[in-house]
Design a protein around this motif. Structure first.
Motif, short mmCIF file in Angstrom:
data_model
loop_
_atom_site.label_atom_id
_atom_site.label_comp_id
_atom_site.label_asym_id
_atom_site.label_seq_id
_atom_site.Cartn_x
_atom_site.Cartn_y
_atom_site.Cartn_z
N SER A 1 0.84 -1.20 0.03
CA SER A 1 -0.09 -0.04 -0.02
C SER A 1 0.74 1.32 -0.06
O SER A 1 1.42 1.81 1.04
N TYR A 2 1.01 2.02 -1.00
CA TYR A 2 1.90 2.98 -1.55
C TYR A 2 1.40 3.67 -2.57
O TYR A 2 0.90 3.26 -3.27
N THR A 3 1.79 5.01 -2.73
CA THR A 3 1.62 5.68 -4.02
C THR A 3 3.10 6.20 -4.36
O THR A 3 3.86 6.39 -3.47
N PRO A 4 3.42 6.60 -5.69
CA PRO A 4 4.86 7.17 -5.85
C PRO A 4 4.88 8.35 -4.86
O PRO A 4 6.13 8.49 -4.51
N PRO B 1 -2.97 1.15 -6.58
CA PRO B 1 -3.42 2.05 -6.51
C PRO B 1 -4.43 2.03 -5.09
O PRO B 1 -5.01 0.81 -4.84
N PHE B 2 -4.63 3.15 -4.37
CA PHE B 2 -5.35 3.15 -3.26
C PHE B 2 -6.90 2.85 -3.46
O PHE B 2 -7.50 1.79 -2.70
N GLU B 3 -7.33 3.02 -4.78
CA GLU B 3 -8.70 2.91 -5.05
C GLU B 3 -8.83 1.52 -5.38
O GLU B 3 -10.19 1.29 -5.37
N TRP B 4 -7.84 0.92 -5.52
CA TRP B 4 -8.29 -0.81 -5.73
C TRP B 4 -8.47 -1.58 -4.59
O TRP B 4 -8.86 -2.65 -4.60
N HIS B 5 -7.99 -1.10 -3.43
CA HIS B 5 -7.94 -1.79 -2.16
C HIS B 5 -9.13 -2.42 -1.63
O HIS B 5 -9.43 -3.53 -1.45
N CYS B 6 -10.15 -1.60 -1.90
CA CYS B 6 -11.43 -2.19 -1.18
C CYS B 6 -12.00 -3.48 -2.22
O CYS B 6 -12.38 -4.46 -1.65
N ALA B 7 -11.78 -3.39 -3.44
CA ALA B 7 -12.18 -4.24 -4.32
C ALA B 7 -11.20 -5.72 -3.87
O ALA B 7 -11.59 -6.59 -4.12
N LEU B 8 -10.01 -5.43 -3.86
CA LEU B 8 -8.86 -6.65 -3.45
C LEU B 8 -9.37 -7.43 -2.27
O LEU B 8 -9.42 -8.64 -2.04
N PHE B 9 -9.64 -6.49 -1.39
CA PHE B 9 -10.27 -7.07 0.16
C PHE B 9 -11.65 -7.84 0.00
O PHE B 9 -11.77 -8.87 0.53
N GLU B 10 -12.49 -7.33 -0.90
CA GLU B 10 -13.59 -8.03 -1.05
C GLU B 10 -13.45 -9.14 -1.77
O GLU B 10 -14.03 -10.22 -1.60
N SER C 1 -1.78 -6.20 4.32
CA SER C 1 -0.79 -5.71 3.29
C SER C 1 0.48 -4.85 4.10
O SER C 1 0.46 -5.07 5.19
N THR C 2 1.28 -4.42 3.30
CA THR C 2 2.62 -3.76 3.78
C THR C 2 2.39 -2.19 3.72
O THR C 2 2.21 -1.70 2.46
N PRO C 3 2.10 -1.40 4.52
CA PRO C 3 1.90 0.13 4.46
C PRO C 3 3.32 0.66 4.44
O PRO C 3 4.22 0.43 5.15
N PHE C 4 3.55 1.71 3.82
CA PHE C 4 4.89 2.39 3.39
C PHE C 4 4.71 3.82 4.04
O PHE C 4 5.79 4.41 4.20
N ASP C 5 3.67 4.22 4.61
CA ASP C 5 3.45 5.48 5.27
C ASP C 5 2.07 5.52 5.97
O ASP C 5 1.34 4.66 6.07
N PRO D 1 -6.39 -7.66 9.11
CA PRO D 1 -6.31 -8.29 10.19
C PRO D 1 -4.51 -8.54 10.66
O PRO D 1 -4.35 -8.71 11.64
N ALA D 2 -3.89 -7.90 9.89
CA ALA D 2 -2.46 -7.89 10.32
C ALA D 2 -1.68 -6.83 9.35
O ALA D 2 -2.38 -6.27 8.38
N TYR D 3 -0.34 -6.48 9.87
CA TYR D 3 0.52 -5.50 9.07
C TYR D 3 1.92 -6.43 8.90
O TYR D 3 2.20 -7.01 9.45
N LYS D 4 2.38 -5.96 7.44
CA LYS D 4 3.74 -6.47 7.20
C LYS D 4 4.43 -5.09 7.15
O LYS D 4 4.07 -4.00 6.64
N VAL D 5 5.66 -5.19 7.80
CA VAL D 5 6.90 -4.05 7.65
C VAL D 5 7.67 -4.54 6.66
O VAL D 5 8.27 -5.48 6.87
N ALA D 6 8.08 -3.69 5.60
CA ALA D 6 9.10 -4.30 4.63
C ALA D 6 10.37 -3.98 5.18
O ALA D 6 10.77 -3.12 5.89
N SER D 7 11.45 -4.49 4.69
CA SER D 7 12.93 -4.60 4.89
C SER D 7 13.21 -3.30 5.04
O SER D 7 14.14 -2.80 5.73
N PHE D 8 12.81 -2.52 3.86
CA PHE D 8 13.60 -1.34 3.59
C PHE D 8 12.84 -0.17 4.46
O PHE D 8 13.36 1.10 4.66
#
Length: 351
Positions: A55-58, A92-101, A112-116, A129-136
């Protein structure tokens, strides 16, 4: 270990449970929502426990800048600047609801991995239900703090991190409300060379940091992922794509459906095969005891005969006296008439 298991969406993860297999969607949708939805469906069909997105945008990752330090030189993404790469790769953030559904529809866990922090807010709205923290992002302690404050389980990857950085990330998570933590061994190279995979680190993470551990794997194929289970991995994450020939940012080091199925099935087999240390007779072995060697009479001899080497032999099957008594029987006297092919028993011997 602080926690014997971590629970995500009702599924327990830990050494007492089958490995938790996560298909990482990452950028393998190639900018196509339909492809992303198909990938979720296929991950569920392959038996994965979860699908993970990013979950990020450029603009939440970097700035659009052509200065030299923003340019990527060498590797899979040579020639891009960072902004261009994340524009190509983002979900894209606007996809997220459809992906979860879609994940709910096909019965697979999604997180997901949130980046901010804006991504965390979005994911909280979707009740991840959970969060991933990326290595970077392992050194982005303010981000880890915000994620921990949600009270959700956290999975963090350790690629590139030294001991101090890992300790700081774990402490930040625990000090801010995270009671369920999984720490993954990871080599942040794409792909990661087998000779640098260092899977032995998995067990060290578990003991050193008192956590449930696993592997975020960037090696090619399935070998390292499956082998990691024997070394204590309770959680395996692997980049997943429907078809590697559809080139994309992560396609070169991603696995296809048949490989995902292989990881799911073979990791379970490895887990079952580990068992417990012990030397007791296993039920699967009991029928084969009769095929051990034992002592048999190989000639007919009358009662009173002094037994010599020509009368007895250590052969299969195993119904006679154990082979360790071979020398003991030599020179003893037969108490009864004995026929060839008789298993040696103490009652046949005149003490």
């Amino acid at each position: 270990m602080k926690n014997k298991f971590v629970e995500i969406n009702g599924r327990r993860i830990g050494l007492d449970y089958e490995p938790y297999i996560v298909a990482e969607l990452s950028a393998n949708h190639n900018g196509d929502l339909k492809e992303a939805l198909k990938t979720i469906e296929e991950a569920a069909k392959c038996g994965a426990d979860a699908i993970k997105i990013q979950s990020y945008t450029p603009d939440t990752m970097t700035i659009d800048c052509d200065k030299n330090e923003f340019q990527i030189k060498g590797g899979l993404w040579d020639g891009y600047n960072l902004y261009e790469l994340y524009k190509w790769a983002h979900t894209p953030f606007e996809w997220h609801c459809a992906l979860f559904e879609k994940a709910k529809e096909v019965g697979i866990t999604i997180f997901s991995t949130p980046f901010d922090e804006t991504a965390v807010e979005l994911l909280e709205e979707l009740n991840t239900p959970a969060y991933k923290v990326a290595s970077f992002e392992l050194t982005d302690l303010p981000l880890i703090k915000r994620i921990a404050e949600t009270g959700k389980p956290i999975i963090m990857s350790t690629g590139m991190a030294n001991i101090t950085e890992i300790e700081e990330a774990i402490s930040t998570a625990r000090d801010n409300g995270c009671d369920e933590l999984i720490v993954l061994h990871c080599i942040s190279a794409y792909p990661a060379p087998f000779e640098q995979a260092n899977l032995a680190t998995i067990a060290d993470i578990a003991t050193r940091f008192n956590v449930i551990t696993g592997l975020s794997d960037h090696t090619l194929g399935t070998t390292a992922a499956i082998a990691s289970v024997a070394l204590g991995a309770s959680f395996i994450e692997k980049h997943f794509i429907l078809d590697r020939s559809k080139k994309g940012p992560d396609s070169e080091f991603s696995i296809e459906p048949e490989q995902l199925k292989s990881i799911v099935s073979q990791s379970k087999d490895v887990y079952k095969s580990i068992g417990n240390a012990g030397y007791e007779l296993k039920s699967a072995e009991s029928e084969n005891l009769k095929f051990r060697r034992s002592i048999y009479f190989i000639e007919d001899i009358p009662a009173g005969t002094i037994i010599t080497k020509k009368h007895i032999k250590r052969i299969r099957p195993g119904y006679g006296l154990p082979c360790k008594y071979y020398d003991t029987l030599i020179g003893k006297k037969a108490a009864v008439d004995i026929t060839r092919g008789t298993a040696a028993k103490w009652e046949f011997i005149d003490e």
